[in-house]
Write an enzyme that holds these catalytic residues in place. Structure first.
Site, mmCIF file in Angstrom:
data_model
loop_
_atom_site.group_PDB
_atom_site.id
_atom_site.type_symbol
_atom_site.label_atom_id
_atom_site.label_comp_id
_atom_site.label_asym_id
_atom_site.label_seq_id
_atom_site.Cartn_x
_atom_site.Cartn_y
_atom_site.Cartn_z
ATOM 1 N N ASN A 18 0.889 5.827 3.695
ATOM 2 C CA ASN A 18 -0.648 5.728 3.873
ATOM 3 C C ASN A 18 -0.741 7.317 4.373
ATOM 4 O O ASN A 18 -0.252 7.814 5.015
ATOM 5 C CB ASN A 18 -0.996 4.668 4.790
ATOM 6 C CG ASN A 18 -0.548 4.597 6.414
ATOM 7 O OD1 ASN A 18 0.543 5.102 6.493
ATOM 8 N ND2 ASN A 18 -1.250 4.324 6.931
ATOM 9 N N GLU A 58 1.426 1.449 -0.024
ATOM 10 C CA GLU A 58 1.509 0.493 -1.277
ATOM 11 C C GLU A 58 1.271 1.155 -2.524
ATOM 12 O O GLU A 58 1.835 1.534 -3.449
ATOM 13 C CB GLU A 58 1.214 -1.018 -1.281
ATOM 14 C CG GLU A 58 1.976 -1.643 -0.046
ATOM 15 C CD GLU A 58 0.935 -1.377 1.224
ATOM 16 O OE1 GLU A 58 0.336 -0.663 1.482
ATOM 17 O OE2 GLU A 58 1.092 -2.599 1.978
ATOM 18 N N CYS A 86 -2.823 -5.167 1.675
ATOM 19 C CA CYS A 86 -4.195 -5.443 1.703
ATOM 20 C C CYS A 86 -4.488 -5.939 0.157
ATOM 21 O O CYS A 86 -3.737 -5.947 -0.638
ATOM 22 C CB CYS A 86 -5.234 -4.219 1.998
ATOM 23 S SG CYS A 86 -5.109 -2.911 0.858
ATOM 24 N N CYS A 96 -4.400 -3.604 -2.643
ATOM 25 C CA CYS A 96 -3.110 -3.186 -2.996
ATOM 26 C C CYS A 96 -2.301 -4.313 -3.761
ATOM 27 O O CYS A 96 -1.403 -4.224 -4.775
ATOM 28 C CB CYS A 96 -2.249 -2.836 -1.926
ATOM 29 S SG CYS A 96 -2.694 -1.243 -1.246
HETATM 30 N N1 THU Z 1 -2.746 0.458 5.105
HETATM 31 C C1 THU Z 1 -1.645 0.457 4.276
HETATM 32 O O1 THU Z 1 -1.160 1.450 4.137
HETATM 33 N N2 THU Z 1 -1.451 -0.642 3.689
HETATM 34 C C2 THU Z 1 -2.035 -2.020 3.690
HETATM 35 O O2 THU Z 1 -1.633 -2.705 3.125
HETATM 36 C C3 THU Z 1 -3.141 -2.127 4.828
HETATM 37 C C4 THU Z 1 -3.463 -0.830 5.436
HETATM 38 C C5 THU Z 1 -3.115 1.503 6.215
HETATM 39 C C6 THU Z 1 -4.500 2.015 5.773
HETATM 40 C C7 THU Z 1 -4.768 2.673 6.952
HETATM 41 O O3 THU Z 1 -4.377 4.121 6.853
HETATM 42 C C8 THU Z 1 -4.207 2.076 8.186
HETATM 43 O O4 THU Z 1 -3.199 1.132 7.346
HETATM 44 C C9 THU Z 1 -5.191 1.036 8.928
HETATM 45 O O5 THU Z 1 -5.932 0.248 7.938
#
Ligand code: THU
Length: 141
Positions: free
Chosen positions: A53, A66, A95, A98
């Site tokens: 992320n 993702e 999420c 994704c």
């Molecule tokens: N995040 C992800 O990288 N993947 C997910 O499926 C859920 C959330 C990250 C986004 C943000 O940088 C942090 O987690 C908190 O939401």
């Protein structure tokens, strides 16, 4: 011994994928949430493409691990995936946004959720994680 199907994922591949997801998680740029995520995709031809992320001071511009992995894979010419390992501190699933993006390419891909350390994981598929997804077949009117 049962014949191994091309779509199977070997124990060695799971180990490599898990290692890649854990390693790339350490590169996550998450100064605002502090929640680091790493994702590693196994392509149909056995390659690994990973992503983390990347947050932004304009919070809504944040890209999840993702989706970062998927964008990188497609840019490398990969659109078919066998498996995905996602590593986060709490071992959460992807999420909703994704899930939809992952379903575009390989809804049957297997998904393992892991933590930075330990052997525990949960496993499912994208299709199971996103029942009733918005599908290409629903585009016609
Ligand atoms: N995040 C992800 O990288 N993947 C997910 O499926 C859920 C959330 C990250 C986004 C943000 O940088 C942090 O987690 C908190 O939401």
């Amino acid at each position: 011994m049962a014949k191994r199907r091309r779509t199977d994922v070997t124990a060695g591949q799971w180990t490599r994928l898990t290692g890649a997801a854990r390693a790339v998680r350490r590169r996550a740029y998450a100064p605002y949430s502090g929640f680091k995520v790493g994702a590693a995709l196994l392509t149909h031809d056995g390659q690994i493409v990973s992503g983390c992320n990347v947050e932004n001071v304009s919070f809504g511009l944040t890209i999840c691990a993702e989706r970062g992995a998927i964008m990188g894979a497609v840019a490398r010419g990969k659109r078919r995936f066998r498996a995905l390992v996602i590593c986060s501190g709490s071992g959460v699933g992807p999420c909703g946004a994704c899930r939809q993006v992952l379903a575009e390419f390989s809804p049957q891909m297997r998904v393992r959720l892991v933590r930075p350390r330990g052997e525990d994981f949960t496993e499912s598929t994208i299709a199971e994680l996103l029942p009733g997804r918005f599908d290409k077949s629903t585009l016609s009117d």
